[in-house]
Enzyme design. Structure first.
Site, mmCIF file in Angstrom:
data_model
loop_
_atom_site.group_PDB
_atom_site.id
_atom_site.type_symbol
_atom_site.label_atom_id
_atom_site.label_comp_id
_atom_site.label_asym_id
_atom_site.label_seq_id
_atom_site.Cartn_x
_atom_site.Cartn_y
_atom_site.Cartn_z
ATOM 1 N N LYS A 14 0.811 -1.253 -0.134
ATOM 2 C CA LYS A 14 0.021 -0.057 -0.037
ATOM 3 C C LYS A 14 0.810 1.233 -0.039
ATOM 4 O O LYS A 14 0.740 1.971 -0.799
ATOM 5 C CB LYS A 14 -1.030 0.028 0.964
ATOM 6 C CG LYS A 14 -1.896 -1.225 1.344
ATOM 7 C CD LYS A 14 -2.908 -1.047 2.430
ATOM 8 C CE LYS A 14 -2.136 -0.951 3.959
ATOM 9 N NZ LYS A 14 -1.826 -2.429 4.144
ATOM 10 N N ARG A 89 -9.700 1.084 8.750
ATOM 11 C CA ARG A 89 -9.435 -0.402 8.888
ATOM 12 C C ARG A 89 -10.636 -0.971 9.781
ATOM 13 O O ARG A 89 -10.349 -2.235 10.170
ATOM 14 C CB ARG A 89 -8.191 -0.409 9.867
ATOM 15 C CG ARG A 89 -6.767 -0.700 9.213
ATOM 16 C CD ARG A 89 -5.519 -0.676 10.026
ATOM 17 N NE ARG A 89 -4.506 -1.377 9.750
ATOM 18 C CZ ARG A 89 -3.281 -0.787 9.241
ATOM 19 N NH1 ARG A 89 -3.265 0.678 8.914
ATOM 20 N NH2 ARG A 89 -2.219 -1.791 9.049
ATOM 21 N N ARG A 128 11.211 -6.744 4.342
ATOM 22 C CA ARG A 128 11.073 -5.371 4.746
ATOM 23 C C ARG A 128 11.409 -5.282 6.174
ATOM 24 O O ARG A 128 12.074 -4.156 6.518
ATOM 25 C CB ARG A 128 9.478 -4.909 4.786
ATOM 26 C CG ARG A 128 9.494 -3.484 5.155
ATOM 27 C CD ARG A 128 7.904 -3.020 4.716
ATOM 28 N NE ARG A 128 6.908 -3.092 5.976
ATOM 29 C CZ ARG A 128 5.786 -3.022 6.010
ATOM 30 N NH1 ARG A 128 5.209 -2.631 4.774
ATOM 31 N NH2 ARG A 128 4.903 -3.229 7.046
ATOM 32 N N ARG A 134 11.278 -1.637 11.662
ATOM 33 C CA ARG A 134 9.890 -1.644 12.478
ATOM 34 C C ARG A 134 9.819 -2.768 13.594
ATOM 35 O O ARG A 134 9.884 -4.213 12.795
ATOM 36 C CB ARG A 134 8.821 -1.516 11.472
ATOM 37 C CG ARG A 134 8.336 -0.317 10.914
ATOM 38 C CD ARG A 134 7.488 -0.347 9.847
ATOM 39 N NE ARG A 134 6.087 -1.253 10.052
ATOM 40 C CZ ARG A 134 5.167 -0.881 9.358
ATOM 41 N NH1 ARG A 134 5.049 -0.154 8.274
ATOM 42 N NH2 ARG A 134 3.878 -1.444 10.010
ATOM 43 N N ARG A 146 -1.190 -9.364 13.090
ATOM 44 C CA ARG A 146 -1.713 -8.431 12.165
ATOM 45 C C ARG A 146 -2.492 -8.842 10.962
ATOM 46 O O ARG A 146 -3.338 -8.458 10.737
ATOM 47 C CB ARG A 146 -0.424 -7.536 11.509
ATOM 48 C CG ARG A 146 0.208 -6.869 12.530
ATOM 49 C CD ARG A 146 1.668 -6.366 12.289
ATOM 50 N NE ARG A 146 1.860 -5.386 10.994
ATOM 51 C CZ ARG A 146 2.821 -5.373 10.239
ATOM 52 N NH1 ARG A 146 3.890 -5.835 10.728
ATOM 53 N NH2 ARG A 146 2.730 -4.371 9.482
HETATM 54 P P1 AMP Z 1 0.838 0.365 8.973
HETATM 55 O O1 AMP Z 1 1.915 1.038 8.585
HETATM 56 O O2 AMP Z 1 -0.513 0.761 8.062
HETATM 57 O O3 AMP Z 1 1.013 -1.159 8.814
HETATM 58 O O4 AMP Z 1 0.143 0.514 10.340
HETATM 59 C C1 AMP Z 1 1.041 -0.207 11.396
HETATM 60 C C2 AMP Z 1 0.401 -0.274 12.792
HETATM 61 O O5 AMP Z 1 -0.404 0.962 13.134
HETATM 62 C C3 AMP Z 1 -0.837 -1.290 12.402
HETATM 63 O O6 AMP Z 1 -0.539 -2.585 12.843
HETATM 64 C C4 AMP Z 1 -1.841 -0.706 13.424
HETATM 65 O O7 AMP Z 1 -1.242 -1.021 14.721
HETATM 66 C C5 AMP Z 1 -1.635 0.788 13.486
HETATM 67 N N1 AMP Z 1 -2.430 1.618 12.810
HETATM 68 C C6 AMP Z 1 -2.263 2.245 11.321
HETATM 69 N N2 AMP Z 1 -3.368 2.576 10.869
HETATM 70 C C7 AMP Z 1 -4.412 2.229 11.669
HETATM 71 C C8 AMP Z 1 -5.818 2.319 11.613
HETATM 72 N N3 AMP Z 1 -6.443 3.228 10.756
HETATM 73 N N4 AMP Z 1 -6.378 2.040 12.754
HETATM 74 C C9 AMP Z 1 -5.896 1.306 13.476
HETATM 75 N N5 AMP Z 1 -4.713 1.220 13.992
HETATM 76 C C10 AMP Z 1 -3.803 1.477 12.827
#
Ligand code: AMP
Length: 192
Positions: A14, A89, A128, A134, A146
């Protein structure tokens, strides 16, 4: 204004693809994961709270996430459109996004969903982790959680957007450029 949701499980690409769409369609990129990570780095109140969920592979609570999203939109209003990456989400988040955009006289045009098989997702996240720094990429149990959270809480949004005729599934396998080309083709055909 064009507003796009880039959708898919963790590791689907994404963020990588969002950057390509930003360049081509002049969109403002809102990645909720990036905003949380910035706050974690700076150890803000939001960052400390988010970290306790993110490091376990759980979602940050809707109330907190929606508030943060609204503030991102409100501080970036003079734009040609938004690309939402990692948001929504959950169903309440999707409803909140529709409401926020409607209040501004606009709406989501399409939800582009990158479709990638689970084994490939895990492989991409493992790779990654080598340079992302991360913690949530480095731990196989967190990755599994996740993916589980995605399947349980996030994937129902496919139906949410399909019901609005906005859901577009994109093959997320292949090279970055191949996937970008598929996205461009879809967007151009919808905008035509
Ligand atoms: P990402 O970088 O999109 O993979 O997000 C990393 C982490 O941030 C996710 O695993 C969630 O713990 C948190 N996170 C990101 N976006 C959201 C969202 N829209 N709602 C809730 N948690 C989020």
């Amino acid at each position: 204004m064009i507003n796009i949701v880039i959708f898919g499980p963790p590791g689907a690409g994404k963020g990588t693809q969002a950057i390509k769409l930003v360049d081509k369609y002049n969109l403002f990129h809102i990645s909720t994961g990036d905003v949380f990570r910035k706050n974690m780095k700076e150890q803000t109140e939001l960052g400390v709270l988010a970290q306790s969920y993110i490091n376990k592979g759980e979602l940050v609570p809707d109330e907190v996430t929606i508030k943060m999203l609204i503030s991102e939109i409100e501080s970036n209003t003079n734009v040609e459109g938004y690309i939402f990456d990692g948001f929504p989400r959950t169903t309440p988040q999707a409803e909140a996004l529709d409401k926020i955009l409607a209040e501004r006289g606009t709406s989501i045009n399409m939800c582009l969903a990158l479709d990638v098989e689970e084994e490939e997702l895990k492989e991409r996240l493992r790779k990654r982790a080598l340079d992302s720094g991360r913690a949530d990429d480095a731990n196989p149990e967190v990755i599994q959680n996740r993916i589980k959270v995605y399947l349980e809480e996030t994937s129902p949004l496919k139906a949410y957007y399909a019901n609005q005729d906005k859901f577009v599934k994109i093959n997320g396998h292949g090279s970055i450029d191949d996937i970008t080309a598929r996205l461009f083709e879809s967007i151009d055909s919808i905008l035509a």
